[in-house]
Design a protein around this motif. Structure first.
Motif, PDB file in Angstrom:
ATOM      1  N   GLY A  31      67.050  48.715  54.408  1.00 50.87           N
ATOM      2  CA  GLY A  31      68.078  48.637  53.393  1.00 50.87           C
ATOM      3  C   GLY A  31      68.028  47.347  52.607  1.00 50.87           C
ATOM      4  O   GLY A  31      69.028  46.886  52.074  1.00 50.87           O
ATOM      5  N   LYS A  32      66.841  46.752  52.499  1.00 52.15           N
ATOM      6  CA  LYS A  32      66.704  45.480  51.809  1.00 52.15           C
ATOM      7  C   LYS A  32      65.704  45.610  50.677  1.00 52.15           C
ATOM      8  O   LYS A  32      64.816  46.435  50.696  1.00 52.15           O
ATOM      9  N   HIS A  33      65.839  44.757  49.697  1.00 52.82           N
ATOM     10  CA  HIS A  33      64.886  44.703  48.599  1.00 52.82           C
ATOM     11  C   HIS A  33      64.586  43.250  48.272  1.00 52.82           C
ATOM     12  O   HIS A  33      64.434  42.873  47.128  1.00 52.82           O
ATOM     13  N   GLY A  34      64.520  42.410  49.247  1.00 50.79           N
ATOM     14  CA  GLY A  34      64.292  40.995  49.006  1.00 50.79           C
ATOM     15  C   GLY A  34      63.383  40.403  50.043  1.00 50.79           C
ATOM     16  O   GLY A  34      62.194  40.707  50.104  1.00 50.79           O
ATOM     17  N   GLY A  35      63.941  39.544  50.896  1.00 51.07           N
ATOM     18  CA  GLY A  35      63.151  38.853  51.896  1.00 51.07           C
ATOM     19  C   GLY A  35      62.668  39.776  52.989  1.00 51.07           C
ATOM     20  O   GLY A  35      62.961  40.972  53.013  1.00 51.07           O
ATOM     21  N   PRO A  36      61.910  39.220  53.928  1.00 53.15           N
ATOM     22  CA  PRO A  36      61.346  40.037  55.001  1.00 53.15           C
ATOM     23  C   PRO A  36      62.411  40.599  55.945  1.00 53.15           C
ATOM     24  O   PRO A  36      63.478  40.019  56.137  1.00 53.15           O
ATOM     25  N   VAL A  37      62.096  41.752  56.531  1.00 48.30           N
ATOM     26  CA  VAL A  37      62.934  42.363  57.554  1.00 48.30           C
ATOM     27  C   VAL A  37      62.922  41.471  58.797  1.00 48.30           C
ATOM     28  O   VAL A  37      61.876  40.937  59.181  1.00 48.30           O
ATOM     29  N   VAL A  38      64.082  41.311  59.432  1.00 45.46           N
ATOM     30  CA  VAL A  38      64.186  40.526  60.655  1.00 45.46           C
ATOM     31  C   VAL A  38      64.242  41.480  61.843  1.00 45.46           C
ATOM     32  O   VAL A  38      65.101  42.371  61.896  1.00 45.46           O
ATOM     33  N   VAL A 255      52.907  43.868  56.778  1.00 42.15           N
ATOM     34  CA  VAL A 255      52.636  42.786  57.720  1.00 42.15           C
ATOM     35  C   VAL A 255      53.944  42.344  58.367  1.00 42.15           C
ATOM     36  O   VAL A 255      54.846  41.853  57.685  1.00 42.15           O
ATOM     37  N   ASN A 256      54.051  42.545  59.692  1.00 37.15           N
ATOM     38  CA  ASN A 256      55.144  41.969  60.479  1.00 37.15           C
ATOM     39  C   ASN A 256      54.539  40.899  61.376  1.00 37.15           C
ATOM     40  O   ASN A 256      53.656  41.200  62.178  1.00 37.15           O
ATOM     41  N   THR A 257      55.003  39.678  61.259  1.00 31.91           N
ATOM     42  CA  THR A 257      54.397  38.589  62.031  1.00 31.91           C
ATOM     43  C   THR A 257      55.300  38.146  63.180  1.00 31.91           C
ATOM     44  O   THR A 257      56.518  38.278  63.113  1.00 31.91           O
ATOM     45  N   TRP A 258      54.691  37.617  64.239  1.00 31.95           N
ATOM     46  CA  TRP A 258      55.408  37.235  65.459  1.00 31.95           C
ATOM     47  C   TRP A 258      54.891  35.905  65.970  1.00 31.95           C
ATOM     48  O   TRP A 258      53.825  35.466  65.582  1.00 31.95           O
ATOM     49  N   ALA A 270      57.689  33.593  55.380  1.00 30.77           N
ATOM     50  CA  ALA A 270      58.307  34.352  54.292  1.00 30.77           C
ATOM     51  C   ALA A 270      57.619  34.035  52.973  1.00 30.77           C
ATOM     52  O   ALA A 270      57.381  34.934  52.150  1.00 30.77           O
ATOM     53  N   ALA A 271      57.264  32.763  52.784  1.00 27.30           N
ATOM     54  CA  ALA A 271      56.573  32.352  51.558  1.00 27.30           C
ATOM     55  C   ALA A 271      55.178  32.957  51.463  1.00 27.30           C
ATOM     56  O   ALA A 271      54.625  33.085  50.354  1.00 27.30           O
ATOM     57  N   LEU A 272      54.603  33.342  52.597  1.00 29.85           N
ATOM     58  CA  LEU A 272      53.287  33.986  52.578  1.00 29.85           C
ATOM     59  C   LEU A 272      53.362  35.433  52.107  1.00 29.85           C
ATOM     60  O   LEU A 272      52.327  36.044  51.818  1.00 29.85           O
ATOM     61  N   GLY A 273      54.561  35.983  52.086  1.00 25.95           N
ATOM     62  CA  GLY A 273      54.739  37.345  51.600  1.00 25.95           C
ATOM     63  C   GLY A 273      54.786  38.413  52.672  1.00 25.95           C
ATOM     64  O   GLY A 273      54.596  39.602  52.370  1.00 25.95           O
ATOM     65  N   VAL A 274      55.072  38.034  53.938  1.00 24.91           N
ATOM     66  CA  VAL A 274      55.126  39.031  55.003  1.00 24.91           C
ATOM     67  C   VAL A 274      56.292  39.990  54.776  1.00 24.91           C
ATOM     68  O   VAL A 274      57.279  39.650  54.140  1.00 24.91           O
ATOM     69  N   ASP A 275      56.163  41.187  55.324  1.00 23.10           N
ATOM     70  CA  ASP A 275      57.197  42.205  55.184  1.00 23.10           C
ATOM     71  C   ASP A 275      58.271  42.095  56.259  1.00 23.10           C
ATOM     72  O   ASP A 275      59.407  42.519  56.053  1.00 23.10           O
TER      73      ASP A 275
END
Length: 291
Positions: A31-38, A255-258, A270-275
């Motif tokens: 439900g977001k259209h901005g920053g990465p999903v948490v 891309v989901n990063t951990w 987030a600045a790298l553009g991860v989802d």
């Protein structure tokens, strides 16, 4: 959005689906259209015992829409939620069963595991928390109206676990259209496991845990929708390269990063553009990256 014409699905799932499935991107699903999903790693595991029902509820209290977990199988074939392939780090198994080292999950029955305390290692207030079954976990996630990033842990130890997981998902209503399209992603460090999952249920979104070489991405894209790497292994160029490849549902790979637990790292990835960002502390990460 993802659009895929689904073929008749494997009989092991107990259902047949033919038609067009519309699968949203990670941001749309949340439900977001901005920053990465948490995504709450093993639940809100900074604050509650990992992979327990309490950790799911804590994530819900922190408004974490997505939770991540780990699925394994017991000696007698039950599916349980625990990260390590051994029980001793997060339970009192050594106290209850001192003569059964190395305390492998696969060497204990579901009844034996149900007796274990999976909470007191985190704090006295969590004494009595149990290792949940997949059924119990799915019910709680559903009750909380959350979404699930499910990891199949060490599938090489559990032949056929993909089909077994699908049967449990079906029993608990998680193969319904709304769940498959908006609330479920299955991932693993095993490419073979994700290939199998995609073959059994091509409508389910899948992810590979790791950082494949850019030249290998098209091979993975045949059966996954996400490449989910450690935050220490990625760059803006790598994220762009992943996004440039279309995955199993013909949309750019996500891309989901951990595992990111501090504000500075959250802002960096987030600045790298991860989802998406997988974190033990979803409140910390959300505050760091929210628009």
């Amino acid at each position: 959005m993802y659009v895929r014409a689904a073929a008749a699905l494997a009989s092991v799932t107990g259902s047949v689906v033919i038609g067009v499935l519309v699968l949203p991107t990670a941001a749309q699903a949340a439900g977001k259209h901005g920053g990465p999903v948490v995504i709450a790693h093993r639940g809100a595991s900074a604050y509650a015992p990992e992979n327990t029902l309490e950790a799911i509820d804590e994530a819900d209290d922190l408004d974490a829409t997505w939770v991540e977990n780990d699925v394994q199988r017991t000696k007698d074939g039950a599916l349980v939620i625990i990260h390590d392939t051994t029980l001793n780090r997060t339970t009192n198994v050594e106290e209850l069963y001192p003569d059964r080292a190395p305390w492998n999950v696969r060497d204990f029955t579901a009844r034996e595991i149900a007796k274990l305390d999976a909470g007191s290692w985190k704090g006295e207030e969590f004494t009595g928390e149990r290792v949940p079954t997949l059924h119990e976990y799915l019910r709680r996630v559903d009750h909380n109206h959350q979404k699930l990033l499910m990891e199949i842990k060490s599938p090489e130890l559990y032949p056929g676990i993909e089909a077994q997981i699908l049967r449990q998902l079906r029993k608990d209503g998680w193969l319904r259209y709304d769940h498959v399209t908006r609330r479920l992603v299955v991932q693993s460090f095993s490419a073979d496991s994700m290939r199998t999952m995609h073959e059994l249920r091509p409508d389910i979104k899948t992810g590979f845990l790791g950082t494949p070489a850019v030249t290998d991405l098209p091979e993975y894209a045949a059966f996954v929708d996400q490449i989910n790497p450690s935050n220490t292994t990625i760059s803006a160029d790598y994220v762009r390269a992943v996004h440039a490849v279309r995955g199993a549902h013909k949309e750019p790979l996500e891309v989901n990063t951990w595992t990111v637990n501090d504000a500075a790292t959250a802002q960096r990835v987030a600045a790298l553009g991860v989802d998406g960002i997988i974190t033990n502390a979803p409140d910390v990460v959300r505050e760091a990256v929210e628009d």
